[in-house]
Structures are given as structure tokens and as C-alpha cells.
Scaffold this motif. Structure first.
Motif, PDB file in Angstrom:
ATOM      1  N   HIS B 167       0.845  -1.200   0.000  1.00 51.31           N
ATOM      2  CA  HIS B 167       0.000   0.000   0.000  1.00 51.31           C
ATOM      3  C   HIS B 167       0.876   1.244   0.000  1.00 51.31           C
ATOM      4  O   HIS B 167       0.793   2.066   0.906  1.00 51.31           O
ATOM      5  N   THR B 168       1.756   1.378  -0.965  1.00 54.53           N
ATOM      6  CA  THR B 168       2.669   2.513  -0.951  1.00 54.53           C
ATOM      7  C   THR B 168       2.045   3.751  -1.598  1.00 54.53           C
ATOM      8  O   THR B 168       1.137   3.634  -2.425  1.00 54.53           O
ATOM      9  N   VAL B 169       2.539   4.897  -1.188  1.00 56.65           N
ATOM     10  CA  VAL B 169       2.151   6.163  -1.813  1.00 56.65           C
ATOM     11  C   VAL B 169       3.340   6.579  -2.676  1.00 56.65           C
ATOM     12  O   VAL B 169       4.237   7.281  -2.211  1.00 56.65           O
ATOM     13  N   GLY B 170       3.362   6.124  -3.917  1.00 52.71           N
ATOM     14  CA  GLY B 170       4.540   6.302  -4.767  1.00 52.71           C
ATOM     15  C   GLY B 170       5.012   7.733  -4.911  1.00 52.71           C
ATOM     16  O   GLY B 170       6.205   7.992  -5.026  1.00 52.71           O
ATOM     17  N   ILE B 171       4.082   8.665  -4.854  1.00 54.58           N
ATOM     18  CA  ILE B 171       4.424  10.068  -5.100  1.00 54.58           C
ATOM     19  C   ILE B 171       5.414  10.593  -4.059  1.00 54.58           C
ATOM     20  O   ILE B 171       6.186  11.507  -4.324  1.00 54.58           O
ATOM     21  N   LEU B 172       5.447   9.972  -2.865  1.00 56.84           N
ATOM     22  CA  LEU B 172       6.338  10.462  -1.812  1.00 56.84           C
ATOM     23  C   LEU B 172       7.809  10.328  -2.183  1.00 56.84           C
ATOM     24  O   LEU B 172       8.631  11.108  -1.735  1.00 56.84           O
TER      25      LEU B 172
END
Lengths: 197, 226
Positions: B167-172
Motif C-alpha cells: 500500500h505505498t504512496v509512490g508520489i512520496l
């Protein structure tokens, strides 16, 4: 050849924007972007110095350092060349073109230790560009810097009028709005390659 | 000032990144993974300690008018040494850090400390100051990269974390995330320290171009965050 140059310029303006994608030259980006006028002046001065720095460091690297296998001196030589070049340009402008010195001169000393200028000079070498490509990439990087500065100055003048939570006032809200401006530049990813396909 | 106070001020009260807002470029660019942030922190600390000691030792020799170029040459020399050592022993990290390793030369933390502290104080005090500032810089980078790598890539130092990795937030890990996390981190520090008035060393004063900069709007930056 001509098409290649256009691609290099456009890529370094919008896709690999030095400020928003590669994080070079953040200090002037955050420091001088309060009003559109100074932001514009700073952007033009940076473009000018980037072109000069590349024109000077490229021959020095290939005809002096690479020839005598002194590549490891690159960092020291580049920073010295850029620093003395900026001083020289400032003195010449002051003497011969005072009107230009008045509008650009105040930004010149600040650029000596700007990491974007040194970054462009070293990147051009490590990317293996020929002279004309290096110049194109410096021009593109400078224009990209100018574009980012002017856009962000516009955004920032609106942000100043807003009323964020107390702990976000000042730098934090500026950085968050910079993140949104950076996000818009992600829309250009892949556009340039397909433009000439 | 006692040695301990001198040491600890760089870590908390005058943290170069989170309070003085110096060296923002490497802070944003090198914090998408913890190992890069650690490498950057250690490299900059080594350069800072060496340059602070050298400049402090030479403070009575260097003429005042040409001090900035002298500092830059000294710093560039130490950066080249660090660069060559890393190229030889840590080639992967050297590749990953790329141009930012040589850009330590123009890092305002190092030039700022030379100008603000080392040029006025004894060698031992300057070394203590450099160690404190270096650790403060490294800790701030580690803080920020931990947030970005755990939530952006679902790992820490390359070790995958079971649940978060799906569940990663790639934009970070990309550039907008860098600006965002940095902004939020400064806001958190502001909140915790209760908007304490900034010390003299804040913001622009550490930058060598400060005197000129004051005339054109950069000075306004000093007033922020109060």
C-alpha cells in the motif's frame, strides 16, 4: 541534429526541470520568489551565468583536464572558474553596460555558489554532450529555472494572502505549494519523446 | 559556552536543516531512500569537520577580503577527497548520489559554518561545532528519508516492510513528495518548539551572499517561520 537540440532544450525546460524535478538551486527558488519582478531578474541572470559557465568549463575540461588526466580536479576547477567568471562579468557589466548591471548585477554574486550552475556544468560533462548540445542543455536549464521561478512567484503571491494554520505559516506552506507546482510538471513526462515521433 | 552546549545546539536548537533552513537542495534530493540520506549526511559531516578545523586554524592567515574564495577552495579540496574515497570503497552509493556529492562544495551549511563560526573561534570549538551540526544534518535527513522511504517505497534501508509495501504512496519518493514532506516536517518542528524566536544564525545570515541579498527581497525569508 537540429531536432536533437530542440529535444534537449524542451526536455530540460519541462521534463527534467532543474528546480522542481532535480532539486538544484532551491535556495534562490525559495528566497527570491516573493514577487514576479525579482524572480524574473534572478531567472535571467541564472540563465546567463549557466551559458557562460558551460562555455568556459567545457573547453577547460576537455582540453586541459582530460588531456592531462586531471579529471579528479573537476570540482575544484569548476567552482573556481565559475566564481571568477561571475566576478569578471560583474566588473565588465558595471564598467560598460551600467543599465544592464543595474537590473542583473545585484543577482550575479548570489549565483556564484548556486548549486544549479555547478550542477549544469558537471551534468553536461557526465552526460557526454558535445559542445553545442551542452550549450543547448544549459539554455534549457536556465529557461526552466526562469519558468519555475515566475510560475511559483505567481502562486506564492496568492498563498501569502491565505490564512494557513499557525505552524504552517511561512516556509512550510511555501514548500507545500511548491510540491503542488512540482506535481504539475509531472504531466509533461513522456510528452517530449512523443512530440517528434 | 560549554563544550556540551556547543555540541548539542547543532542538533536541536540550531538544527541546520529544520531550524536554520540551510542546505535545502541535498535535503530534498537525497532523502528518497534512507541509505542515500545516510551517505549524504556522513559525507557532508566529514567535509564539515575537516573544513571547519582547517579554516579555524588558518583564520589569522586568510586575508579578510578574499576569504570566501579561500574557503571555497579549501572545501572543494576536502569534497574531492571524500568523493575519491567513496568512489573507491562505496561505488554503488557513489553512483546513486551522482552530482550531489560534488555539490557539497556549494552546500550553504558548510560555507555558513565557516563564515559564522570557524572564522572566529578556536580549532577545538570549531570541531565540536562541526560535529554537532553534522549530526544535526544527518539526523534531519534520516528523519525525512524514513518517512519518504517507508510510505513511498514500503521499505527501510532496502528492507521490505510486510504490510506497507502493498500500500505505498509512490508520489512520496518523487519530487513533489520531497517538497511536501519537508514542508510538513518544518511545520511539525514549528509546532513542537512553539514558534520560538529564531536565533541570529537563522536563514540568510548563514549564506555568504547575505549582505547583497538583503536588498532584494531575500531578507523577507528571515522573518518567516517566527
Amino acid at each position: 541534429m537540429f531536432k536533437g537540440l530542440i529535444v534537449i532544450i524542451l526536455t530540460s525546460i519541462v521534463v527534467d526541470n532543474y528546480v522542481l524535478t532535480k532539486f538544484l538551486g532551491i535556495c534562490p527558488f525559495l528566497g527570491v520568489s516573493k514577487k514576479v519582478g525579482p524572480a524574473c531578474g534572478m531567472g535571467i541572470a541564472v540563465t546567463f551565468v549557466m551559458l557562460l559557465a558551460t562555455a568556459a568549463t567545457y573547453p577547460i575540461y576537455y582540453y586541459l583536464l582530460a588531456r592531462f588526466e586531471l579529471e579528479y580536479l573537476q570540482t575544484i576547477v569548476f567552482i573556481l572558474v565559475i566564481a571568477s567568471l561571475v566576478q569578471l562579468v560583474e566588473i565588465i557589466l558595471k564598467k560598460y553596460i551600467p543599465s544592464l548591471h543595474k537590473s542583473l548585477g545585484i543577482y550575479l554574486p548570489l549565483i556564484t555558489t548556486n548549486c544549479a550552475v555547478l550542477g549544469v556544468a558537471s551534468n553536461n560533462i557526465s552526460d557526454g554532450y558535445v559542445f553545442i548540445e551542452s550549450m543547448a542543455s544549459s539554455l534549457g536549464c536556465g529557461l526552466g529555472f526562469l519558468l519555475a521561478m515566475v510560475l511559483f512567484a505567481g502562486v506564492r503571491s496568492r498563498v501569502e494572502a491565505a490564512n494557513p494554520p499557525k505552524c504552517f505559516r511561512g516556509m512550510p506552506i511555501t514548500l507545500v505549494s511548491a510540491s503542488i507546482v512540482a506535481l504539475t510538471f509531472y504531466g509533461f513526462q513522456g510528452v517530449i519523446e512523443n512530440l517528434f515521433a | 559556552m560549554s563544550v556540551w552546549k556547543n555540541f548539542i545546539k547543532g542538533i536541536i536548537k540550531e538544527n541546520p536543516v529544520l531550524v536554520l533552513l540551510l542546505g535545502t537542495c541535498p535535503t530534498l534530493a537525497m532523502t528518497d531512500s534512507v541509505s542515500k540520506a545516510f551517505g549524504m549526511g556522513v559525507a557532508a559531516t566529514v567535509v564539515l569537520i575537516c573544513s571547519n578545523m582547517a579554516i579555524s586554524a588558518l583564520r589569522n592567515v586568510i586575508p579578510d577580503k578574499v576569504r570566501i574564495p579561500c574557503y571555497i577552495v579549501l572545501i572543494a579540496g576536502f569534497v574531492t577527497v571524500v568523493e575519491m574515497v567513496m568512489h573507491a570503497y562505496l561505488p554503488d552509493l557513489y553512483e546513486a548520489m551522482g552530482v550531489f556529492l560534488s555539490l557539497i562544495v556549494v552546500n550553504c551549511i558548510i560555507l555558513g559554518r565557516a563564515e559564522m563560526y570557524a572564522s572566529k573561534n578556536r580549532v577545538f570549538d570549531s570541531a565540536v561545532d562541526a560535529v554537532g551540526m553534522g549530526i544535526g544534518f544527518t539526523l534531519a535527513l534520516l528523519c525525512m528519508s524514513t518517512v519518504r522511504e517507508i510510505f513511498g517505497a514500503g521499505s527501510w534501508m532496502g528492507m521490505e516492510i510486510p504490510f506497507i509495501k502493498d500500500h505505498t504512496v509512490g508520489i512520496l519518493t518523487m519530487s513533489p513528495g520531497g517538497f511536501f514532506v519537508f514542508g510538513v516536517l518544518i511545520a511539525v518542528v514549528n509546532k513542537l518548539t512553539g514558534h520560538r524566536k529564531r536565533s541570529e544564525a537563522g536563514g540568510c545570515a548563514g549564506c555568504p551572499g547575505a549582505a547583497l541579498c538583503m536588498k532584494n527581497g531575500c531578507s523577507e525569508r528571515e522573518g518567516e517561520g517566527k
